[in-house]
Design a protein around this motif. Structure first.
Motif, PDB file in Angstrom:
ATOM      1  N   ILE A  76       0.837  -1.209   0.079  1.00 22.05           N
ATOM      2  CA  ILE A  76       0.178   0.042   0.050  1.00 22.05           C
ATOM      3  C   ILE A  76       0.806   1.219  -0.052  1.00 22.05           C
ATOM      4  O   ILE A  76       1.972   1.235   0.425  1.00 22.05           O
ATOM      5  N   GLY A  77       0.144   2.411  -0.336  1.00 25.05           N
ATOM      6  CA  GLY A  77       1.084   3.541  -0.443  1.00 25.05           C
ATOM      7  C   GLY A  77       0.149   4.476  -1.139  1.00 25.05           C
ATOM      8  O   GLY A  77      -0.607   4.381  -2.167  1.00 25.05           O
ATOM      9  N   PRO A  78       0.673   5.940  -1.211  1.00 22.16           N
ATOM     10  CA  PRO A  78       0.076   6.783  -2.016  1.00 22.16           C
ATOM     11  C   PRO A  78       0.289   6.781  -3.602  1.00 22.16           C
ATOM     12  O   PRO A  78       1.266   5.965  -3.789  1.00 22.16           O
ATOM     13  N   ASN A  79      -0.609   7.503  -4.221  1.00 25.11           N
ATOM     14  CA  ASN A  79      -0.172   7.246  -5.674  1.00 25.11           C
ATOM     15  C   ASN A  79       1.003   8.033  -6.003  1.00 25.11           C
ATOM     16  O   ASN A  79       1.494   8.947  -5.561  1.00 25.11           O
ATOM     17  N   GLY A  80       1.624   7.454  -6.975  1.00 29.24           N
ATOM     18  CA  GLY A  80       3.128   7.611  -7.439  1.00 29.24           C
ATOM     19  C   GLY A  80       4.230   7.372  -6.458  1.00 29.24           C
ATOM     20  O   GLY A  80       5.233   7.579  -6.606  1.00 29.24           O
ATOM     21  N   ALA A  81       3.936   6.266  -5.307  1.00 27.61           N
ATOM     22  CA  ALA A  81       4.611   5.863  -4.738  1.00 27.61           C
ATOM     23  C   ALA A  81       5.968   4.888  -5.169  1.00 27.61           C
ATOM     24  O   ALA A  81       6.935   4.358  -4.832  1.00 27.61           O
ATOM     25  N   GLY A  82       5.230   4.129  -6.298  1.00 23.89           N
ATOM     26  CA  GLY A  82       6.030   2.986  -7.152  1.00 23.89           C
ATOM     27  C   GLY A  82       5.662   1.857  -7.019  1.00 23.89           C
ATOM     28  O   GLY A  82       6.260   0.890  -7.396  1.00 23.89           O
ATOM     29  N   LYS A  83       4.362   1.503  -6.512  1.00 28.84           N
ATOM     30  CA  LYS A  83       3.723   0.333  -6.339  1.00 28.84           C
ATOM     31  C   LYS A  83       3.728  -0.446  -7.656  1.00 28.84           C
ATOM     32  O   LYS A  83       3.950  -1.764  -7.822  1.00 28.84           O
ATOM     33  N   THR A  84       3.052   0.332  -8.685  1.00 25.28           N
ATOM     34  CA  THR A  84       3.060  -0.514  -9.868  1.00 25.28           C
ATOM     35  C   THR A  84       4.397  -0.606 -10.598  1.00 25.28           C
ATOM     36  O   THR A  84       4.460  -1.762 -11.334  1.00 25.28           O
ATOM     37  N   ARG A 144       6.455   4.394  -0.217  1.00 28.89           N
ATOM     38  CA  ARG A 144       6.519   6.040  -0.032  1.00 28.89           C
ATOM     39  C   ARG A 144       7.620   6.304  -0.733  1.00 28.89           C
ATOM     40  O   ARG A 144       8.586   6.202  -0.553  1.00 28.89           O
ATOM     41  N   THR A 145       7.373   7.298  -1.993  1.00 32.56           N
ATOM     42  CA  THR A 145       8.471   7.677  -2.685  1.00 32.56           C
ATOM     43  C   THR A 145       9.496   6.810  -3.088  1.00 32.56           C
ATOM     44  O   THR A 145      10.874   7.062  -2.957  1.00 32.56           O
ATOM     45  N   GLY A 146       9.087   5.765  -3.448  1.00 33.08           N
ATOM     46  CA  GLY A 146      10.142   4.503  -4.126  1.00 33.08           C
ATOM     47  C   GLY A 146      10.722   3.892  -2.861  1.00 33.08           C
ATOM     48  O   GLY A 146      11.747   3.063  -3.231  1.00 33.08           O
TER      49      GLY A 146
END
Length: 245
Positions: free
Chosen positions: A33-41, A207-209
């Motif tokens: 989990i994490g915010p959009n743009g965190a690098g999950k995808t 978070r932020t990669g």
């Protein structure tokens, strides 16, 4: 089962992931989990072979698979349910399913077709329908069923509830729970963090990669500060809206 060590993935000069390490044990559901743009995808796509890491290693059952192509990764036992499903829109439901089982012999594909129909009975009713004509909920079920057709050792799911109507969101999380009970091994990315933590064994917060927190899902769920500090979304937010069933 799945081990990621020191993974760094870059888009040009930008590091989308920075030395990320995580593990998924056999018969375990792990949330990411994490915010959009965190690098999950980016993380799932790198593990699945769609992106090549700049640094780090990926191993499956103790065997290095870093840099494998997606088809080679599938044959190694890892299947991805991608964000936005990525179905073959002009092909029928059954054709999409057969493609998912391309690594198996014909008789095994037939057996697995029977198995996925039991899990997703709506697909039998749409057998000859082109995937592009399915509703959002039907398409998501097809995407998950297609991944299961290869009998993967590990399933990666990227935002399985994204854009679905509430009744389909319930179905998706119930399904994850059932697959967990059956002993499936899964790494699941999900914006609906609360629902995912309710069905996962463990989770990581990206978070932020970078990994910002990790632990048993129940412990993370109990942290009142977690969503504001690390996740950045409420447990029930759906910024994209919902599709109809």
């Amino acid at each position: 089962m799945l081990d990621v060590s020191g993974l760094t993935t870059r888009y040009g000069a930008i590091s989308a992931l920075r030395r990320v390490s995580l593990s998924v044990g056999a018969n375990e559901v792990v949330g990411l989990i994490g915010p959009n743009g965190a690098g999950k995808t980016t993380l799932l796509n790198t593990v699945a072979g769609l992106l090549r890491p700049a640094e780090g290693e990926v191993s499956l059952d103790g065997r290095p698979v870093t840099g494998y192509s997606p088809d080679r990764m599938l044959r190694a036992g890892l299947a991805l349910v991608p964000e936005h499903r990525r179905l073959f829109a002009q092909m029928t439901v059954v054709e999409n399913l057969r493609i998912g089982g391309v690594t198996s012999a014909a008789d095994e594909r037939s057996e697995r077709l029977d198995e996925v129909v039991e899990l997703f009975p709506v697909l039998k009713d749409k057998w000859a329908t082109a995937a592009g004509y399915l509703s959002g909920g039907e398409a998501q079920q097809l995407a998950i069923a297609r991944a299961l057709m290869s009998s993967p050792r590990v399933v990666l799911m990227d935002e399985p509830s994204l854009g679905l109507a509430p009744v389909l969101v319930d179905f998706v999380f119930d399904l994850i729970g059932r697959l967990r009970t059956e002993g499936r091994t899964m790494l699941v990315v999900e914006q609906n963090a609360t629902r995912l933590l309710e069905v996962a064994d463990r989770a990581y917060v990206l978070r932020t990669g970078e990994i910002a927190a990790e632990g048993p899902a129940s412990d993370l769920l109990a942290r009142e500060d977690l969503f504001d500090t690390f996740v950045g979304v409420s447990g029930n937010s759906d910024p994209s809206g919902s599709e109809q069933t």
